[in-house]
Design a protein around this motif. Sequence first.
Motif, PDB file in Angstrom:
ATOM      1  N   VAL A  29      23.008  59.527  20.823  1.00  0.00           N
ATOM      2  CA  VAL A  29      23.398  60.905  20.504  1.00  0.00           C
ATOM      3  C   VAL A  29      23.913  60.961  19.073  1.00  0.00           C
ATOM      4  O   VAL A  29      24.701  60.119  18.651  1.00  0.00           O
ATOM      5  CB  VAL A  29      24.476  61.413  21.492  1.00  0.00           C
ATOM      6  CG1 VAL A  29      24.989  62.787  21.077  1.00  0.00           C
ATOM      7  CG2 VAL A  29      23.914  61.460  22.898  1.00  0.00           C
ATOM      8  N   ARG A  30      23.448  61.952  18.338  1.00  0.00           N
ATOM      9  CA  ARG A  30      23.893  62.183  16.957  1.00  0.00           C
ATOM     10  C   ARG A  30      24.413  63.610  16.838  1.00  0.00           C
ATOM     11  O   ARG A  30      23.774  64.548  17.301  1.00  0.00           O
ATOM     12  CB  ARG A  30      22.735  61.969  15.987  1.00  0.00           C
ATOM     13  CG  ARG A  30      22.255  60.533  15.963  1.00  0.00           C
ATOM     14  CD  ARG A  30      20.968  60.352  15.182  1.00  0.00           C
ATOM     15  NE  ARG A  30      19.854  61.185  15.634  1.00  0.00           N
ATOM     16  CZ  ARG A  30      19.107  60.952  16.707  1.00  0.00           C
ATOM     17  NH1 ARG A  30      19.350  59.936  17.492  1.00  0.00           N
ATOM     18  NH2 ARG A  30      18.106  61.740  17.007  1.00  0.00           N
ATOM     19  N   THR A  44      17.241  60.860  20.543  1.00  0.00           N
ATOM     20  CA  THR A  44      15.850  60.452  20.517  1.00  0.00           C
ATOM     21  C   THR A  44      15.411  60.135  21.937  1.00  0.00           C
ATOM     22  O   THR A  44      16.060  59.351  22.631  1.00  0.00           O
ATOM     23  CB  THR A  44      15.668  59.204  19.636  1.00  0.00           C
ATOM     24  OG1 THR A  44      16.137  59.510  18.323  1.00  0.00           O
ATOM     25  CG2 THR A  44      14.218  58.780  19.568  1.00  0.00           C
ATOM     26  N   VAL A  45      14.349  60.764  22.374  1.00  0.00           N
ATOM     27  CA  VAL A  45      13.802  60.512  23.704  1.00  0.00           C
ATOM     28  C   VAL A  45      12.815  59.359  23.595  1.00  0.00           C
ATOM     29  O   VAL A  45      11.910  59.373  22.767  1.00  0.00           O
ATOM     30  CB  VAL A  45      13.102  61.771  24.269  1.00  0.00           C
ATOM     31  CG1 VAL A  45      12.425  61.469  25.601  1.00  0.00           C
ATOM     32  CG2 VAL A  45      14.104  62.905  24.417  1.00  0.00           C
ATOM     33  N   THR A  46      13.028  58.339  24.431  1.00  0.00           N
ATOM     34  CA  THR A  46      12.133  57.184  24.452  1.00  0.00           C
ATOM     35  C   THR A  46      11.373  57.156  25.777  1.00  0.00           C
ATOM     36  O   THR A  46      11.641  57.952  26.685  1.00  0.00           O
ATOM     37  CB  THR A  46      12.927  55.873  24.300  1.00  0.00           C
ATOM     38  OG1 THR A  46      13.731  55.680  25.479  1.00  0.00           O
ATOM     39  CG2 THR A  46      13.813  55.905  23.057  1.00  0.00           C
ATOM     40  N   ASP A  47      10.462  56.218  25.908  1.00  0.00           N
ATOM     41  CA  ASP A  47       9.706  56.079  27.159  1.00  0.00           C
ATOM     42  C   ASP A  47      10.626  55.815  28.343  1.00  0.00           C
ATOM     43  O   ASP A  47      10.311  56.182  29.478  1.00  0.00           O
ATOM     44  CB  ASP A  47       8.685  54.937  27.045  1.00  0.00           C
ATOM     45  CG  ASP A  47       7.520  55.283  26.133  1.00  0.00           C
ATOM     46  OD1 ASP A  47       7.296  56.488  25.879  1.00  0.00           O
ATOM     47  OD2 ASP A  47       6.834  54.355  25.674  1.00  0.00           O
ATOM     48  N   ASP A  48      11.773  55.193  28.097  1.00  0.00           N
ATOM     49  CA  ASP A  48      12.733  54.926  29.176  1.00  0.00           C
ATOM     50  C   ASP A  48      13.309  56.206  29.770  1.00  0.00           C
ATOM     51  O   ASP A  48      13.834  56.190  30.880  1.00  0.00           O
ATOM     52  CB  ASP A  48      13.891  54.068  28.667  1.00  0.00           C
ATOM     53  CG  ASP A  48      13.452  52.665  28.302  1.00  0.00           C
ATOM     54  OD1 ASP A  48      12.449  52.185  28.884  1.00  0.00           O
ATOM     55  OD2 ASP A  48      14.097  52.053  27.450  1.00  0.00           O
ATOM     56  N   HIS A  49      13.244  57.309  29.037  1.00  0.00           N
ATOM     57  CA  HIS A  49      13.815  58.575  29.484  1.00  0.00           C
ATOM     58  C   HIS A  49      12.811  59.468  30.220  1.00  0.00           C
ATOM     59  O   HIS A  49      13.172  60.532  30.707  1.00  0.00           O
ATOM     60  CB  HIS A  49      14.369  59.360  28.281  1.00  0.00           C
ATOM     61  CG  HIS A  49      15.421  58.617  27.528  1.00  0.00           C
ATOM     62  ND1 HIS A  49      15.364  58.459  26.164  1.00  0.00           N
ATOM     63  CD2 HIS A  49      16.532  57.983  27.938  1.00  0.00           C
ATOM     64  CE1 HIS A  49      16.421  57.771  25.772  1.00  0.00           C
ATOM     65  NE2 HIS A  49      17.138  57.463  26.833  1.00  0.00           N
ATOM     66  N   ILE A  50      11.570  59.048  30.283  1.00  0.00           N
ATOM     67  CA  ILE A  50      10.503  59.879  30.842  1.00  0.00           C
ATOM     68  C   ILE A  50      10.280  59.531  32.316  1.00  0.00           C
ATOM     69  O   ILE A  50      10.242  58.362  32.687  1.00  0.00           O
ATOM     70  CB  ILE A  50       9.186  59.669  30.055  1.00  0.00           C
ATOM     71  CG1 ILE A  50       9.395  59.965  28.567  1.00  0.00           C
ATOM     72  CG2 ILE A  50       8.056  60.511  30.625  1.00  0.00           C
ATOM     73  CD1 ILE A  50       9.826  61.376  28.259  1.00  0.00           C
ATOM     74  N   ASN A  51      10.133  60.577  33.137  1.00  0.00           N
ATOM     75  CA  ASN A  51       9.873  60.331  34.563  1.00  0.00           C
ATOM     76  C   ASN A  51       8.362  60.216  34.817  1.00  0.00           C
ATOM     77  O   ASN A  51       7.556  60.330  33.897  1.00  0.00           O
ATOM     78  CB  ASN A  51      10.527  61.404  35.446  1.00  0.00           C
ATOM     79  CG  ASN A  51       9.973  62.791  35.209  1.00  0.00           C
ATOM     80  OD1 ASN A  51       8.850  62.967  34.738  1.00  0.00           O
ATOM     81  ND2 ASN A  51      10.759  63.797  35.543  1.00  0.00           N
ATOM     82  N   GLY A  58      15.755  64.431  34.565  1.00  0.00           N
ATOM     83  CA  GLY A  58      16.865  65.377  34.664  1.00  0.00           C
ATOM     84  C   GLY A  58      18.227  64.725  34.493  1.00  0.00           C
ATOM     85  O   GLY A  58      19.152  65.316  33.937  1.00  0.00           O
ATOM     86  N   GLY A  59      18.369  63.488  34.953  1.00  0.00           N
ATOM     87  CA  GLY A  59      19.626  62.779  34.786  1.00  0.00           C
ATOM     88  C   GLY A  59      19.939  62.506  33.323  1.00  0.00           C
ATOM     89  O   GLY A  59      21.098  62.540  32.908  1.00  0.00           O
ATOM     90  N   VAL A  60      18.901  62.249  32.537  1.00  0.00           N
ATOM     91  CA  VAL A  60      19.089  62.038  31.099  1.00  0.00           C
ATOM     92  C   VAL A  60      19.571  63.333  30.454  1.00  0.00           C
ATOM     93  O   VAL A  60      20.513  63.325  29.653  1.00  0.00           O
ATOM     94  CB  VAL A  60      17.774  61.557  30.434  1.00  0.00           C
ATOM     95  CG1 VAL A  60      17.892  61.541  28.918  1.00  0.00           C
ATOM     96  CG2 VAL A  60      17.380  60.193  30.964  1.00  0.00           C
ATOM     97  N   LEU A  61      18.968  64.440  30.817  1.00  0.00           N
ATOM     98  CA  LEU A  61      19.383  65.737  30.261  1.00  0.00           C
ATOM     99  C   LEU A  61      20.817  66.067  30.649  1.00  0.00           C
ATOM    100  O   LEU A  61      21.602  66.551  29.813  1.00  0.00           O
ATOM    101  CB  LEU A  61      18.445  66.843  30.742  1.00  0.00           C
ATOM    102  CG  LEU A  61      17.005  66.748  30.250  1.00  0.00           C
ATOM    103  CD1 LEU A  61      16.143  67.826  30.900  1.00  0.00           C
ATOM    104  CD2 LEU A  61      16.930  66.838  28.739  1.00  0.00           C
ATOM    105  N   MET A  62      21.175  65.801  31.890  1.00  0.00           N
ATOM    106  CA  MET A  62      22.534  66.083  32.339  1.00  0.00           C
ATOM    107  C   MET A  62      23.554  65.169  31.665  1.00  0.00           C
ATOM    108  O   MET A  62      24.651  65.586  31.322  1.00  0.00           O
ATOM    109  CB  MET A  62      22.637  65.976  33.864  1.00  0.00           C
ATOM    110  CG  MET A  62      21.844  67.060  34.583  1.00  0.00           C
ATOM    111  SD  MET A  62      22.213  68.743  34.042  1.00  0.00           S
ATOM    112  CE  MET A  62      23.915  68.876  34.535  1.00  0.00           C
ATOM    113  N   ALA A  63      23.172  63.904  31.455  1.00  0.00           N
ATOM    114  CA  ALA A  63      24.063  62.964  30.761  1.00  0.00           C
ATOM    115  C   ALA A  63      24.273  63.424  29.315  1.00  0.00           C
ATOM    116  O   ALA A  63      25.399  63.385  28.800  1.00  0.00           O
ATOM    117  CB  ALA A  63      23.491  61.554  30.797  1.00  0.00           C
ATOM    118  N   PHE A  64      23.219  63.880  28.668  1.00  0.00           N
ATOM    119  CA  PHE A  64      23.316  64.396  27.311  1.00  0.00           C
ATOM    120  C   PHE A  64      24.251  65.613  27.281  1.00  0.00           C
ATOM    121  O   PHE A  64      25.164  65.694  26.457  1.00  0.00           O
ATOM    122  CB  PHE A  64      21.927  64.762  26.779  1.00  0.00           C
ATOM    123  CG  PHE A  64      21.923  65.376  25.412  1.00  0.00           C
ATOM    124  CD1 PHE A  64      22.188  64.612  24.294  1.00  0.00           C
ATOM    125  CD2 PHE A  64      21.670  66.731  25.242  1.00  0.00           C
ATOM    126  CE1 PHE A  64      22.194  65.183  23.025  1.00  0.00           C
ATOM    127  CE2 PHE A  64      21.664  67.306  23.989  1.00  0.00           C
ATOM    128  CZ  PHE A  64      21.914  66.517  22.877  1.00  0.00           C
TER     129      PHE A  64
END
Length: 71
Positions: A29-30, A44-51, A58-64
Amino acid sequence: MPAKVALPKANIEMIAHSLSVGMCRALNVRLTRLSRKGLEAEMTVTDDHINRTGRVNGGVLMAFADVVGAM
């Protein structure tokens, strides 16, 4: 043009520390803008963040949202 926010040194240090540890660090996060009315941040969204459907998990978005909302 709005005046820049002058934050106390302790606040700047706290924000810098918050961005360098935990979920902020894991999500990369910046903080891109800070004003009296709010802030903007990005990650930055990486392949690890993609379902499996090719979208950001959705968990990545909520964590952000959680880490940015806590600032």
